[in-house]
Design a protein around this motif. Structure first.
Motif, PDB file in Angstrom:
ATOM      1  N   GLN A  34      15.640   7.155  15.534  1.00 56.00           N
ATOM      2  CA  GLN A  34      16.536   8.293  15.303  1.00 56.00           C
ATOM      3  C   GLN A  34      16.946   8.399  13.832  1.00 56.00           C
ATOM      4  N   GLU A  35      17.090   7.243  13.176  1.00 56.64           N
ATOM      5  CA  GLU A  35      17.441   7.263  11.748  1.00 56.64           C
ATOM      6  C   GLU A  35      16.381   7.998  10.935  1.00 56.64           C
ATOM      7  N   LEU A  36      15.114   7.800  11.323  1.00 52.12           N
ATOM      8  CA  LEU A  36      14.023   8.474  10.610  1.00 52.12           C
ATOM      9  C   LEU A  36      14.089   9.984  10.845  1.00 52.12           C
ATOM     10  N   ILE A  37      14.332  10.390  12.090  1.00 50.64           N
ATOM     11  CA  ILE A  37      14.435  11.825  12.408  1.00 50.64           C
ATOM     12  C   ILE A  37      15.561  12.453  11.588  1.00 50.64           C
ATOM     13  N   ASP A  38      16.729  11.792  11.600  1.00 50.34           N
ATOM     14  CA  ASP A  38      17.874  12.310  10.831  1.00 50.34           C
ATOM     15  C   ASP A  38      17.569  12.305   9.338  1.00 50.34           C
ATOM     16  N   LYS A  40      14.666  12.536   7.821  1.00 50.68           N
ATOM     17  CA  LYS A  40      13.730  13.618   7.475  1.00 50.68           C
ATOM     18  C   LYS A  40      14.474  14.948   7.367  1.00 50.68           C
ATOM     19  N   HIS A  41      15.385  15.184   8.308  1.00 50.99           N
ATOM     20  CA  HIS A  41      16.153  16.435   8.270  1.00 50.99           C
ATOM     21  C   HIS A  41      17.046  16.504   7.036  1.00 50.99           C
ATOM     22  N   ASP A  42      17.663  15.372   6.698  1.00 50.54           N
ATOM     23  CA  ASP A  42      18.499  15.345   5.491  1.00 50.54           C
ATOM     24  C   ASP A  42      17.646  15.609   4.248  1.00 50.54           C
ATOM     25  N   ALA A  43      16.455  14.991   4.223  1.00 48.95           N
ATOM     26  CA  ALA A  43      15.556  15.186   3.076  1.00 48.95           C
ATOM     27  C   ALA A  43      15.113  16.647   2.994  1.00 48.95           C
ATOM     28  N   LEU A  44      14.863  17.247   4.148  1.00 52.11           N
ATOM     29  CA  LEU A  44      14.478  18.656   4.176  1.00 52.11           C
ATOM     30  C   LEU A  44      15.599  19.525   3.588  1.00 52.11           C
ATOM     31  N   GLU A  63       7.561  19.518   2.618  1.00 53.04           N
ATOM     32  CA  GLU A  63       6.750  18.529   3.360  1.00 53.04           C
ATOM     33  C   GLU A  63       7.474  17.187   3.479  1.00 53.04           C
ATOM     34  N   GLN A  64       8.789  17.260   3.685  1.00 52.16           N
ATOM     35  CA  GLN A  64       9.595  16.042   3.788  1.00 52.16           C
ATOM     36  C   GLN A  64       9.382  15.314   5.114  1.00 52.16           C
ATOM     37  N   THR A  65       8.911  16.038   6.122  1.00 48.11           N
ATOM     38  CA  THR A  65       8.808  15.421   7.443  1.00 48.11           C
ATOM     39  C   THR A  65       7.419  14.832   7.705  1.00 48.11           C
ATOM     40  N   ARG A  66       6.535  14.900   6.718  1.00 45.13           N
ATOM     41  CA  ARG A  66       5.186  14.357   6.946  1.00 45.13           C
ATOM     42  C   ARG A  66       4.816  13.372   5.849  1.00 45.13           C
ATOM     43  N   GLN A  67       4.012  12.391   6.250  1.00 45.55           N
ATOM     44  CA  GLN A  67       3.568  11.377   5.295  1.00 45.55           C
ATOM     45  C   GLN A  67       2.445  11.913   4.420  1.00 45.55           C
ATOM     46  N   HIS A  68       1.573  12.691   5.038  1.00 49.57           N
ATOM     47  CA  HIS A  68       0.405  13.188   4.310  1.00 49.57           C
ATOM     48  C   HIS A  68       0.044  14.557   4.874  1.00 49.57           C
ATOM     49  N   PHE A  69      -0.453  15.442   4.015  1.00 47.36           N
ATOM     50  CA  PHE A  69      -0.648  16.833   4.442  1.00 47.36           C
ATOM     51  C   PHE A  69      -1.735  17.016   5.494  1.00 47.36           C
ATOM     52  N   VAL A 113       6.666  22.323  14.895  1.00 47.13           N
ATOM     53  CA  VAL A 113       7.474  23.483  15.296  1.00 47.13           C
ATOM     54  C   VAL A 113       8.975  23.187  15.269  1.00 47.13           C
ATOM     55  N   GLU A 114       9.377  22.007  15.744  1.00 51.18           N
ATOM     56  CA  GLU A 114      10.813  21.677  15.716  1.00 51.18           C
ATOM     57  C   GLU A 114      11.334  21.621  14.284  1.00 51.18           C
ATOM     58  N   ASP A 115      10.524  21.056  13.378  1.00 51.00           N
ATOM     59  CA  ASP A 115      10.912  20.999  11.967  1.00 51.00           C
ATOM     60  C   ASP A 115      11.034  22.409  11.376  1.00 51.00           C
TER      61      ASP A 115
END
Length: 344
Positions: A34-38, A40-44, A63-69, A113-115
């Motif tokens: 959950q920390e990672l999900i939160d 990523k959203h904060d980074a976005l 592209e904050q929620t992905r490691q690589h395109f 889609v959620e992102d």
């Protein structure tokens, strides 16, 4: 009234240090669960704020929620084995350890889609979302199942089309497909690559873009560029067919590249995202340098179809440099807007 010369980025922006190792591609996450999900959203949110403070008109998630395109999208598909990796040469340039296609590929659920819904909630500005293109996806894998680049590309195109339709429904205004492979495999691009891309955009009502660049500012790419001679004419091979395609916007690299600017004439009539920011250097452009690139492009692109942009993603840069470059892009576009309004 629609703003003239709307600015945008090609996609990625640097990640905060608390989320992933900065200035690195494929950087592992520093958080879990959950920390990672939160996180990523904060980074976005941070990435969006950087774009808004720089007055970027068409914003993205950075592209904050992905490691690589490419690989982050592939991770969510069945039929691909990430444990069973093979070393392949990507885009005829550098070796990478990649996952293997071991069976029929399919998408069990949406990937981004959620992102995208989250980004849509954060801003009223037009939003752009990047997906890997079919040909670049097959170039970032080892195929042990289809044994045909073309067959696999068509399967990916169908999957991308499902994702794109859901992104459109989530409120994305422009869906961009990243196809750096279009600058390498010219015969395949013209034989089936553009057709596969058109399959990926089938039925979409939002705007669509294809981003074709010479790659991130990493050593493998900068070394390759040194072998391309004094003129980079790769676009000449693919632009005529792209000009006739159903893709709305063509995104390309201009600033500090050796692409002859007159090649833009080959896509006249299309909207063009003109790369006016060099992502392979830490030197921050002056607004006047950006304006100069845009002025040259305006000889071949109508003003109402020109979208100032970056050459490629800025993930490998520091946040400070990326911020400076975003500001320069906006200021340079502003110079040209003023010149154009004085003319008319």
């Amino acid at each position: 009234m629609k703003k003239l010369l709307p600015t945008s980025t090609s996609g990625s922006l640097p990640k905060p240090t608390w989320l992933a190792q900065p200035e690195t591609l494929w950087s592992p996450w520093k958080l879990q669960g959950q920390e990672l999900i939160d996180g990523k959203h904060d980074a976005l949110r941070v990435s969006l704020q950087e774009q808004q403070l720089a007055d970027i008109d068409i914003v993205s998630d950075g592209e904050q929620t992905r490691q690589h395109f490419v690989t982050t999208f592939i991770e969510h598909l069945s039929g691909v084995d990430f444990e069973n990796r093979k070393t392949v040469t990507i885009r005829n340039r550098y070796e990478a350890s990649v996952p293997t296609v071991v069976g029929p590929v399919s998408r069990q659920k949406s990937v981004f889609v959620e992102d995208a819904k989250f980004l849509r909630q954060q801003t009223d500005k037009p939003i752009k979302w990047a997906l890997p293109g079919p040909m670049t996806m097959i170039d970032t894998l080892y195929d042990d199942h289809y044994k045909s680049r073309e067959k696999l590309a068509w399967e990916f195109a169908k999957i991308l089309n499902e994702e794109a339709k859901e992104l459109e429904a989530a409120g994305v205004d422009i869906i961009q497909f990243d196809e750096p492979a279009f600058n390498v495999f010219f015969d395949e691009v013209n034989e089936w690559g553009i057709a596969a891309l058109e399959r990926a955009i089938e039925g979409l009502k939002c705007e669509t873009a294809v981003h074709i660049c010479y790659g991130y500012g990493i050593k493998a790419n900068t070394d390759w560029k040194k072998t391309l001679g004094s003129e980079w004419r790769q676009y000449e091979e693919v632009f005529p067919k792209l000009q006739k395609s159903n893709i709305d916007i063509i995104s390309l690299e201009c600033h500090n590249s050796r692409v002859p600017i007159e090649l833009l004439e080959l896509v006249r009539g299309k909207k063009v995202m003109v790369g006016a920011i060099d992502v392979a250097t830490n030197t921050i452009e002056t607004p006047e340098e950006v304006a100069d690139t845009l002025r040259k492009a305006l000889q071949f692109v109508d003003a109402d179809k020109l979208y100032p942009c970056t050459n490629c993603g800025m993930a490998p840069l520091s946040r400070e440099v990326a911020r400076g470059k975003l500001n320069a892009l906006s200021a340079g576009a502003d110079i040209i807007r003023k010149e154009l309004s004085a003319k008319y």
